[in-house]
Design a protein around this motif. Structure first.
Motif, PDB file in Angstrom:
ATOM      1  N   TYR A 404      65.714 -14.104  -5.365  1.00 19.46           N
ATOM      2  CA  TYR A 404      65.923 -12.726  -5.809  1.00 19.46           C
ATOM      3  C   TYR A 404      65.437 -12.499  -7.233  1.00 19.46           C
ATOM      4  O   TYR A 404      65.712 -13.303  -8.128  1.00 19.46           O
ATOM      5  CB  TYR A 404      67.417 -12.365  -5.738  1.00 19.46           C
ATOM      6  CG  TYR A 404      67.993 -12.610  -4.373  1.00 19.46           C
ATOM      7  CD1 TYR A 404      67.584 -11.850  -3.274  1.00 19.46           C
ATOM      8  CD2 TYR A 404      68.934 -13.630  -4.155  1.00 19.46           C
ATOM      9  CE1 TYR A 404      68.087 -12.094  -2.003  1.00 19.46           C
ATOM     10  CE2 TYR A 404      69.441 -13.877  -2.891  1.00 19.46           C
ATOM     11  CZ  TYR A 404      69.017 -13.115  -1.817  1.00 19.46           C
ATOM     12  OH  TYR A 404      69.511 -13.367  -0.569  1.00 19.46           O
ATOM     13  N   CYS A 405      64.751 -11.383  -7.427  1.00 17.30           N
ATOM     14  CA  CYS A 405      64.415 -10.913  -8.773  1.00 17.30           C
ATOM     15  C   CYS A 405      65.215  -9.643  -9.051  1.00 17.30           C
ATOM     16  O   CYS A 405      65.284  -8.748  -8.198  1.00 17.30           O
ATOM     17  CB  CYS A 405      62.927 -10.585  -8.880  1.00 17.30           C
ATOM     18  SG  CYS A 405      61.867 -12.031  -8.790  1.00 17.30           S
ATOM     19  N   ILE A 420      67.082  -5.141  -6.857  1.00 14.97           N
ATOM     20  CA  ILE A 420      67.012  -6.529  -6.377  1.00 14.97           C
ATOM     21  C   ILE A 420      65.829  -6.629  -5.425  1.00 14.97           C
ATOM     22  O   ILE A 420      65.774  -5.916  -4.425  1.00 14.97           O
ATOM     23  CB  ILE A 420      68.296  -6.959  -5.631  1.00 14.97           C
ATOM     24  CG1 ILE A 420      69.517  -6.867  -6.560  1.00 14.97           C
ATOM     25  CG2 ILE A 420      68.153  -8.373  -5.110  1.00 14.97           C
ATOM     26  CD1 ILE A 420      70.813  -7.312  -5.892  1.00 14.97           C
ATOM     27  N   ARG A 421      64.880  -7.510  -5.760  1.00 11.82           N
ATOM     28  CA  ARG A 421      63.725  -7.710  -4.894  1.00 11.82           C
ATOM     29  C   ARG A 421      63.923  -9.006  -4.115  1.00 11.82           C
ATOM     30  O   ARG A 421      64.214 -10.043  -4.687  1.00 11.82           O
ATOM     31  CB  ARG A 421      62.450  -7.801  -5.720  1.00 11.82           C
ATOM     32  CG  ARG A 421      61.213  -8.143  -4.900  1.00 11.82           C
ATOM     33  CD  ARG A 421      60.032  -8.363  -5.829  1.00 11.82           C
ATOM     34  NE  ARG A 421      58.807  -8.732  -5.118  1.00 11.82           N
ATOM     35  CZ  ARG A 421      58.494  -9.977  -4.762  1.00 11.82           C
ATOM     36  NH1 ARG A 421      59.311 -10.964  -5.008  1.00 11.82           N
ATOM     37  NH2 ARG A 421      57.336 -10.228  -4.156  1.00 11.82           N
ATOM     38  N   ASP A 422      63.763  -8.911  -2.810  1.00 14.60           N
ATOM     39  CA  ASP A 422      63.931 -10.058  -1.925  1.00 14.60           C
ATOM     40  C   ASP A 422      62.600 -10.797  -1.781  1.00 14.60           C
ATOM     41  O   ASP A 422      61.574 -10.181  -1.468  1.00 14.60           O
ATOM     42  CB  ASP A 422      64.428  -9.549  -0.571  1.00 14.60           C
ATOM     43  CG  ASP A 422      64.754 -10.672   0.370  1.00 14.60           C
ATOM     44  OD1 ASP A 422      65.937 -10.837   0.689  1.00 14.60           O
ATOM     45  OD2 ASP A 422      63.825 -11.404   0.811  1.00 14.60           O
ATOM     46  N   MET A 426      60.017  -8.926   0.400  1.00 17.86           N
ATOM     47  CA  MET A 426      59.577  -8.161  -0.774  1.00 17.86           C
ATOM     48  C   MET A 426      60.211  -6.768  -0.840  1.00 17.86           C
ATOM     49  O   MET A 426      59.730  -5.912  -1.587  1.00 17.86           O
ATOM     50  CB  MET A 426      58.049  -8.070  -0.812  1.00 17.86           C
ATOM     51  CG  MET A 426      57.408  -9.454  -0.929  1.00 17.86           C
ATOM     52  SD  MET A 426      55.611  -9.399  -1.162  1.00 17.86           S
ATOM     53  CE  MET A 426      55.102  -8.750   0.408  1.00 17.86           C
ATOM     54  N   LEU A 427      61.240  -6.531  -0.048  1.00 19.98           N
ATOM     55  CA  LEU A 427      61.916  -5.236  -0.084  1.00 19.98           C
ATOM     56  C   LEU A 427      62.769  -5.139  -1.339  1.00 19.98           C
ATOM     57  O   LEU A 427      63.349  -6.115  -1.795  1.00 19.98           O
ATOM     58  CB  LEU A 427      62.792  -5.043   1.165  1.00 19.98           C
ATOM     59  CG  LEU A 427      62.012  -4.850   2.462  1.00 19.98           C
ATOM     60  CD1 LEU A 427      62.968  -4.619   3.631  1.00 19.98           C
ATOM     61  CD2 LEU A 427      61.022  -3.676   2.346  1.00 19.98           C
ATOM     62  N   GLN A 428      62.861  -3.937  -1.883  1.00 18.75           N
ATOM     63  CA  GLN A 428      63.622  -3.725  -3.105  1.00 18.75           C
ATOM     64  C   GLN A 428      64.806  -2.816  -2.817  1.00 18.75           C
ATOM     65  O   GLN A 428      64.673  -1.799  -2.160  1.00 18.75           O
ATOM     66  CB  GLN A 428      62.716  -3.122  -4.173  1.00 18.75           C
ATOM     67  CG  GLN A 428      61.396  -3.902  -4.316  1.00 18.75           C
ATOM     68  CD  GLN A 428      60.706  -3.691  -5.641  1.00 18.75           C
ATOM     69  OE1 GLN A 428      61.189  -2.937  -6.480  1.00 18.75           O
ATOM     70  NE2 GLN A 428      59.586  -4.377  -5.838  1.00 18.75           N
TER      71      GLN A 428
END
Lengths: 446, 446
Positions: A404-405, A420-422, A426-428
């Protein structure tokens, strides 16, 4: 997202490991040392996570297994009793021209001559795989000791000590993680076969007669463990040893194997060692390594089921199986390539990256605040990064497997929400800063 | 409570360690192996906690230090460059009658003859402390390698690898925990001086000129660390090396010492190693182990501050310092003796013991429920125990340093409350089962 290369050549992983700090060649500035490797800043965290999960799942979350940490240097009689001094050898031939040495059993049948130079071979002879060294100030045979070739024996010889101090009843186990050393004639394949390696082993003591059922159960449990932490089931298999390859102490052994680019290779072996080891140590030491069964009033020698895994092999497998090269469509509609390590979140060396959209002085204080608040919980390994463009940072964290970012942008300053980017899809998702702890508690729950 | 024995003879701790499963003599069934020790079920947990706290405090909670895990076997040129091949020796004499060997510098001045038999000594000669072994299938000088006598060199030779993969800026550090080996002539004092031991070391790279200030800061930080985790300040001191004892690579070294029953002994040394190591490895390997300073545009060789601690010594010290024998007044007014390990809660091998008052079938299900609920959180090492009387169980958990016992009694069945007993003051507090998680979160907060 489309996966674009399968199977992945091992060289791609080796290169990522060096570039990103997972695994370096040991003593590299001196040209390296025959298949010895050092774990870099990310590699050591991956290996720590892996060992921690093994310890948690096999020791802390069970009441019937306790831990141990025995010394690498043991009394030489241990290796006499275990059979290693006499039998732990590989057959070896040497080329008469180039002096290269090969394991006889690993040469293909057509290799009647040296595959390196075509020279002829010496007679095959047995070569003991234990490293020997000398303890005490004078080199003589009395002080010759060996680096243990397996951690197992430390658990056998401590059987009575553990029994007396913990008062455990059968069935129960002892687990241990530690270094072992084998002077392999032909190490290789990155960290798959190395002369210095780490084992994670359980010796599970059971009533004779219940051993077959326990053996079966352990094989299944250990297979499930690898799959649970992300190994794709089509890349892992069980293989039972046939009579010829069974070790001298084993009644049955099942290997858990992974499909490496060079073929199926052993990750872990689950052996039914019977009462061989406790019998031998009892007889060689004169101490009775037995268990008093209160219900029957008899002293018995338990049977042992041994799930014995390699830490380095597991680390390699988790890395290799997680490696993907994908074609993705970026924000501006362009097709791009990305490398992503789809490591299980609990294995990932960096769990959460905290990223301000840029180094803009309005963004940094809030981003630091979010970072420090999460770090203070002491639960997840975090990294703060404000270098480069956000896209390049996402790619970097994809490449090291960060699940996670958390991104802080200008809108965050107004609504106290962050993204939160997965890593995988890559979904946010936008969520309030105040809800981050609960959100990650849930996402990282065991 | 009155403390009744001070100072504690070390034999008392050795005996508790064996009885309760902290530390066993290695290969004990074969008569042991010269000062080598195995950590039992409780010892391995203590050591894990200790290493985990060190890693958390020095690596995870800081952004300027990263971890590493280098191999024990390194290229022999490493030891040439480091000076170990030439200089890592102790002066030794041998008794001509009984052949016992002694470190010349450890004999008292009156020991002109052998303290064991009165025989005369040989001339003093230098003895290299590195264990050597042979890598690869043939024993010849070309393949002689050494077991590392310190983990430090693995961090020096990986300096550029770490720099390139992490893009850290000065000042920054590399930390490592791992085994090291020294062929000590006279090991002893339990796990204080052993031939196989574990180190926890930081190599902290700083700009030349800032090294004295960083050295001072690290000395203070490391001293505080031991005190923070419970070492009584009157038992710990700093001692600066004088010119004669300074190692060849050091500009200044301060030892953190503990007051053992045999005198003050080193727990950790904090050395200013200057640029010695990076200079030497640059010159011996031909690779430039330097740092590019973007602000000045120059390549510089950083200075190194090295806090180097012993894991086994720290474990011994935390155990010994925590050991108390007390006279207490029991529930029925009788004076009793208890042994208690007042370990810091985060060091304790078992954090919480869950105890039904008895094995009564009404109590056990609730006690198991409380146990499993706490264990499922995965945060604290727990033990469930329903053997013996509650008083004897309290004594047992005192003896292994368990900070809290949770007791389930008949009243618990009615009011859903349980008792938390504090190890140190033996006070009991009643709290709702639903509040246990929050209570322990708070009590164990870092």
């Amino acid at each position: 997202m489309t996966e674009i290369i399968r199977p992945i050549p091992m060289e791609k992983l080796v290169s990522l490991c060096k570039r990103r700090g997972f695994i370096f060649q040991s003593s590299e500035v001196y040209g390296g040392l025959g298949s010895t490797w050092d774990y870099g800043p990310l590699g050591v965290e991956l290996k720590r996570n892996l060992k921690e999960l093994w310890w948690h799942d096999n020791i802390h979350s069970r009441e019937d297994i306790v831990g141990l940490d025995a010394a690498i240097l043991m009394h030489p009689k241990v290796w006499d009793a275990s059979g290693h001094l006499e039998g732990f050898s590989d057959p070896m031939v040497e080329c008469r021209s180039c002096n290269h040495r090969f394991r006889t059993d690993q040469l293909r049948s057509q290799d009647a001559t040296c595959p390196d130079c075509g020279g002829s071979f010496t007679e095959s002879r047995m070569f003991n795989l234990m490293f020997k060294t000398f303890m005490g100030p004078v080199e003589d045979t009395a002080s010759t000791v060996y680096l243990r070739p397996e951690t197992a024996q430390g658990m056998f010889v401590n059987f009575v000590n553990v029994l007396q101090s913990t008062r455990k009843k059968l069935p129960f186990g002892i687990g241990q993680i530690g270094k072992a050393f084998r002077n392999e004639i032909t190490p290789g394949n990155f960290v798959f076969r190395t002369r210095e390696f780490e084992q994670m082993e359980i010796e599970f003591f059971v009533m004779p007669g219940t051993d077959d059922a326990w053996h079966k159960k352990w094989v299944q449990d250990r297979l499930n463990w690898y799959i649970h932490y992300g190994i794709r089931s089509e890349n892992i298999q069980l293989r039972e040893h046939n009579a010829e390859e069974l070790a001298h102490y084993a009644k049955a052994t099942v290997d858990i194997e992974y499909r490496f680019p060079w073929g199926w290779g052993e990750l872990e072996g689950i052996a039914n060692r019977t009462d061989f080891d406790l019998q031998r140590h009892s007889s060689y030491s004169g101490e009775q390594l037995s268990y008093f069964d209160e219900t029957t009033g008899q002293h018995i020698i338990p049977y042992i089921i041994e799930p014995s895994g390699g830490v380095d092999r597991a680390a390699l497998t988790f890395l290799y199986d997680a490696y993907r090269e994908e074609e993705v469509v970026s924000a501006n509609g362009k097709k791009e390539r990305r490398v992503v390590l789809q490591l299980h979140p609990l294995l990932a060396p960096v769990k959460i990256a905290v990223l301000p959209l840029s180094r803009h002085p309005d963004l940094v204080p809030l981003a630091r605040e979010v970072f420090l608040r999460l770090q203070d919980l002491g639960r997840w390994q975090l990294e703060y990064d404000d270098s480069q463009s956000i896209g390049r940072r996402y790619r970097r964290f994809d490449e090291i497997g960060t699940p996670y970012c958390v991104t802080i942008d200008f809108q965050s300053l107004e609504d106290s929400q962050v993204t939160i980017r997965d890593r995988n899809d890559m979904l946010q998702t936008r969520i309030p800063i105040a809800g981050l702890e609960a959100e990650f508690n849930q996402r990282f729950h065991h």
